[in-house]
Design an enzyme around this catalytic site. Structure first.
Site, PDB file in Angstrom:
ATOM      1  N   PRO A   1      -4.088  27.328  66.933  1.00 27.85           N
ATOM      2  CA  PRO A   1      -3.434  26.176  67.384  1.00 27.85           C
ATOM      3  C   PRO A   1      -1.946  26.288  67.142  1.00 27.85           C
ATOM      4  O   PRO A   1      -1.378  26.966  66.303  1.00 27.85           O
ATOM      5  CB  PRO A   1      -3.829  24.926  66.311  1.00 27.85           C
ATOM      6  CG  PRO A   1      -4.501  25.699  65.451  1.00 27.85           C
ATOM      7  CD  PRO A   1      -5.015  27.169  65.728  1.00 27.85           C
ATOM      8  N   ASN A   2      -1.310  25.718  68.094  1.00 25.89           N
ATOM      9  CA  ASN A   2       0.291  25.705  68.407  1.00 25.89           C
ATOM     10  C   ASN A   2       0.820  27.206  68.512  1.00 25.89           C
ATOM     11  O   ASN A   2       1.976  27.085  68.849  1.00 25.89           O
ATOM     12  CB  ASN A   2       0.871  25.053  67.117  1.00 25.89           C
ATOM     13  CG  ASN A   2       0.318  23.770  66.712  1.00 25.89           C
ATOM     14  OD1 ASN A   2       0.495  22.824  67.633  1.00 25.89           O
ATOM     15  ND2 ASN A   2      -0.159  23.576  65.535  1.00 25.89           N
TER      16      ASN A   2
ATOM     17  N   ARG B   1       8.680  26.628  69.596  1.00 29.83           N
ATOM     18  CA  ARG B   1       8.260  26.004  68.270  1.00 29.83           C
ATOM     19  C   ARG B   1       9.038  26.555  67.158  1.00 29.83           C
ATOM     20  O   ARG B   1       8.976  27.819  67.002  1.00 29.83           O
ATOM     21  CB  ARG B   1       6.868  26.063  68.135  1.00 29.83           C
ATOM     22  CG  ARG B   1       6.171  25.868  66.724  1.00 29.83           C
ATOM     23  CD  ARG B   1       4.802  26.623  66.663  1.00 29.83           C
ATOM     24  NE  ARG B   1       4.323  26.061  65.443  1.00 29.83           N
ATOM     25  CZ  ARG B   1       3.284  26.888  64.875  1.00 29.83           C
ATOM     26  NH1 ARG B   1       2.980  27.710  65.416  1.00 29.83           N
ATOM     27  NH2 ARG B   1       2.968  26.145  63.566  1.00 29.83           N
TER      28      ARG B   1
ATOM     29  N   TYR C   1       9.446  31.358  63.842  1.00 26.31           N
ATOM     30  CA  TYR C   1       8.403  32.134  64.592  1.00 26.31           C
ATOM     31  C   TYR C   1       9.118  33.118  65.776  1.00 26.31           C
ATOM     32  O   TYR C   1       8.581  33.882  66.382  1.00 26.31           O
ATOM     33  CB  TYR C   1       7.517  31.274  65.337  1.00 26.31           C
ATOM     34  CG  TYR C   1       6.501  30.309  64.159  1.00 26.31           C
ATOM     35  CD1 TYR C   1       5.689  31.073  63.369  1.00 26.31           C
ATOM     36  CD2 TYR C   1       6.798  29.046  64.041  1.00 26.31           C
ATOM     37  CE1 TYR C   1       5.263  30.365  62.507  1.00 26.31           C
ATOM     38  CE2 TYR C   1       6.168  28.412  63.136  1.00 26.31           C
ATOM     39  CZ  TYR C   1       5.296  29.158  62.247  1.00 26.31           C
ATOM     40  OH  TYR C   1       4.512  28.569  61.295  1.00 26.31           O
TER      41      TYR C   1
ATOM     42  N   ASN D   1      -4.711  35.504  64.993  1.00 30.15           N
ATOM     43  CA  ASN D   1      -3.928  34.476  64.335  1.00 30.15           C
ATOM     44  C   ASN D   1      -4.350  33.335  64.197  1.00 30.15           C
ATOM     45  O   ASN D   1      -4.325  32.673  65.199  1.00 30.15           O
ATOM     46  CB  ASN D   1      -2.340  34.603  64.903  1.00 30.15           C
ATOM     47  CG  ASN D   1      -1.462  33.725  63.958  1.00 30.15           C
ATOM     48  OD1 ASN D   1      -1.683  32.915  63.372  1.00 30.15           O
ATOM     49  ND2 ASN D   1      -0.161  33.991  64.436  1.00 30.15           N
TER      50      ASN D   1
ATOM     51  N   ALA E   1      -2.701  27.449  61.624  1.00 29.89           N
ATOM     52  CA  ALA E   1      -3.024  26.588  60.402  1.00 29.89           C
ATOM     53  C   ALA E   1      -4.365  26.601  59.845  1.00 29.89           C
ATOM     54  O   ALA E   1      -4.845  26.350  58.880  1.00 29.89           O
ATOM     55  CB  ALA E   1      -2.510  25.101  60.756  1.00 29.89           C
TER      56      ALA E   1
ATOM     57  N   GLU F   1      -6.159  39.917  60.591  1.00 28.78           N
ATOM     58  CA  GLU F   1      -5.598  38.769  60.720  1.00 28.78           C
ATOM     59  C   GLU F   1      -4.266  38.797  60.843  1.00 28.78           C
ATOM     60  O   GLU F   1      -3.805  39.834  59.878  1.00 28.78           O
ATOM     61  CB  GLU F   1      -5.991  37.874  59.358  1.00 28.78           C
ATOM     62  CG  GLU F   1      -5.181  36.396  59.185  1.00 28.78           C
ATOM     63  CD  GLU F   1      -5.798  35.550  58.176  1.00 28.78           C
ATOM     64  OE1 GLU F   1      -7.072  35.628  57.927  1.00 28.78           O
ATOM     65  OE2 GLU F   1      -4.753  35.229  57.458  1.00 28.78           O
TER      66      GLU F   1
ATOM     67  N   HIS G   1      -0.081  37.060  61.089  1.00 32.45           N
ATOM     68  CA  HIS G   1       0.823  35.975  61.156  1.00 32.45           C
ATOM     69  C   HIS G   1       2.080  36.322  61.464  1.00 32.45           C
ATOM     70  O   HIS G   1       2.765  37.141  60.608  1.00 32.45           O
ATOM     71  CB  HIS G   1       0.843  35.332  59.772  1.00 32.45           C
ATOM     72  CG  HIS G   1      -0.661  34.835  59.444  1.00 32.45           C
ATOM     73  ND1 HIS G   1      -1.133  33.533  59.786  1.00 32.45           N
ATOM     74  CD2 HIS G   1      -1.400  35.106  58.431  1.00 32.45           C
ATOM     75  CE1 HIS G   1      -2.406  33.356  59.349  1.00 32.45           C
ATOM     76  NE2 HIS G   1      -2.658  34.429  58.527  1.00 32.45           N
TER      77      HIS G   1
ATOM     78  N   ARG H   1       6.184  30.895  52.074  1.00 30.90           N
ATOM     79  CA  ARG H   1       6.374  29.720  52.656  1.00 30.90           C
ATOM     80  C   ARG H   1       5.708  28.811  51.617  1.00 30.90           C
ATOM     81  O   ARG H   1       5.824  28.850  50.662  1.00 30.90           O
ATOM     82  CB  ARG H   1       5.938  29.428  53.866  1.00 30.90           C
ATOM     83  CG  ARG H   1       6.555  30.556  54.900  1.00 30.90           C
ATOM     84  CD  ARG H   1       6.176  30.509  56.401  1.00 30.90           C
ATOM     85  NE  ARG H   1       6.543  29.317  56.987  1.00 30.90           N
ATOM     86  CZ  ARG H   1       5.888  28.725  57.926  1.00 30.90           C
ATOM     87  NH1 ARG H   1       5.111  29.537  58.624  1.00 30.90           N
ATOM     88  NH2 ARG H   1       6.127  27.410  58.615  1.00 30.90           N
TER      89      ARG H   1
ATOM     90  N   ARG I   1       0.504  27.146  52.404  1.00 26.20           N
ATOM     91  CA  ARG I   1       0.346  28.227  53.149  1.00 26.20           C
ATOM     92  C   ARG I   1      -0.246  29.751  52.746  1.00 26.20           C
ATOM     93  O   ARG I   1      -0.428  30.714  53.210  1.00 26.20           O
ATOM     94  CB  ARG I   1       1.528  28.646  54.253  1.00 26.20           C
ATOM     95  CG  ARG I   1       1.705  27.618  55.300  1.00 26.20           C
ATOM     96  CD  ARG I   1       2.969  27.980  55.948  1.00 26.20           C
ATOM     97  NE  ARG I   1       3.407  26.666  56.458  1.00 26.20           N
ATOM     98  CZ  ARG I   1       3.308  26.193  57.464  1.00 26.20           C
ATOM     99  NH1 ARG I   1       2.226  26.243  58.321  1.00 26.20           N
ATOM    100  NH2 ARG I   1       3.850  24.813  58.013  1.00 26.20           N
TER     101      ARG I   1
HETATM  102  C1  DQA Z   1       1.163  31.273  61.360  1.00 25.36           C
HETATM  103  C2  DQA Z   1       1.562  30.602  59.950  1.00 25.36           C
HETATM  104  C3  DQA Z   1       0.518  29.340  59.727  1.00 25.36           C
HETATM  105  O1  DQA Z   1       0.863  28.967  58.494  1.00 25.36           O
HETATM  106  C4  DQA Z   1       1.004  28.359  60.688  1.00 25.36           C
HETATM  107  O2  DQA Z   1       0.305  26.932  60.478  1.00 25.36           O
HETATM  108  C5  DQA Z   1       0.846  28.833  61.934  1.00 25.36           C
HETATM  109  C6  DQA Z   1       1.489  30.012  62.424  1.00 25.36           C
HETATM  110  C7  DQA Z   1       1.921  32.628  61.645  1.00 25.36           C
HETATM  111  O3  DQA Z   1       1.763  33.092  62.607  1.00 25.36           O
HETATM  112  O4  DQA Z   1       3.072  32.502  60.709  1.00 25.36           O
HETATM  113  O5  DQA Z   1       0.607  28.024  62.966  1.00 25.36           O
HETATM  114  O6  DQA Z   1      -0.177  31.493  61.437  1.00 25.36           O
END
Ligand code: DQA
Length: 141
Positions: free
Chosen positions: A9-10, A17, A22, A73, A76, A97, A99, A106, A110
């Site tokens: 997501p996102n 964003r 990011y 990835n 959240a 995984e 990020h 952070r 997280r």
């Molecule tokens: C993320 C880190 C997560 O905490 C966050 O919710 C994201 C992006 C990262 O790529 O740094 O959506 O996965």
């Protein structure tokens, strides 16, 4: 070698964003860089993004017997989706995984990844390069 890159997501909002966290690259441009590195290494790579937990779970299930590895990835969902964790654990496909940000640097919420313990490893805090590092981790296997 066939890899599946899953973004949660996102991550479709990358570029717009929170660029201070990011970066300015879009998901499409990051995927292009992954694709060109994969081609260089003779690896087939496919991409999937969803904001919906169940779609990510279905995609992980469908990777079984099809892909040699998953680069994920989970956004959240990393921090609380036991369902995605169980999906990764259910399929016999190694996952790495990734990020973009260093989740351990952070907010407290997280710092926990419920998905990392069922992955081969976690790469966090190297920005878009993390995806390339994950791809390279599979090549060296
Ligand atoms: C993320 C880190 C997560 O905490 C966050 O919710 C994201 C992006 C990262 O790529 O740094 O959506 O996965």
């Amino acid at each position: 070698m066939k890899l599946l890159v899953i973004n949660g997501p996102n991550l479709n909002m990358l570029g717009l964003r929170e660029p201070g966290v990011y970066g300015n690259d879009t998901m499409e441009s990051i995927n292009k860089e992954i694709l060109s590195k994969a081609k260089e290494k003779g690896i087939e790579v496919n991409f999937f993004q969803s904001n919906i937990e169940g779609e990510i779970i279905n995609k992980i299930h469908s990777a079984m017997g099809v892909y040699d590895g998953i680069i994920i990835n989970p956004g959240a969902y990393t921090h609380y989706s036991i369902a995605i964790r169980d999906a990764i654990a259910s399929v016999n496909v190694p996952a790495v995984e990734v990020h973009l940000s260093n989740i351990h640097k952070r907010e407290q919420f997280r710092h926990t990844s419920v998905t990392a313990p069922v992955c081969t490893g976690q790469i966090t805090g190297f920005g878009k390069k993390g995806y390339i590092m994950a791809l390279e981790a599979f090549c060296d296997e």
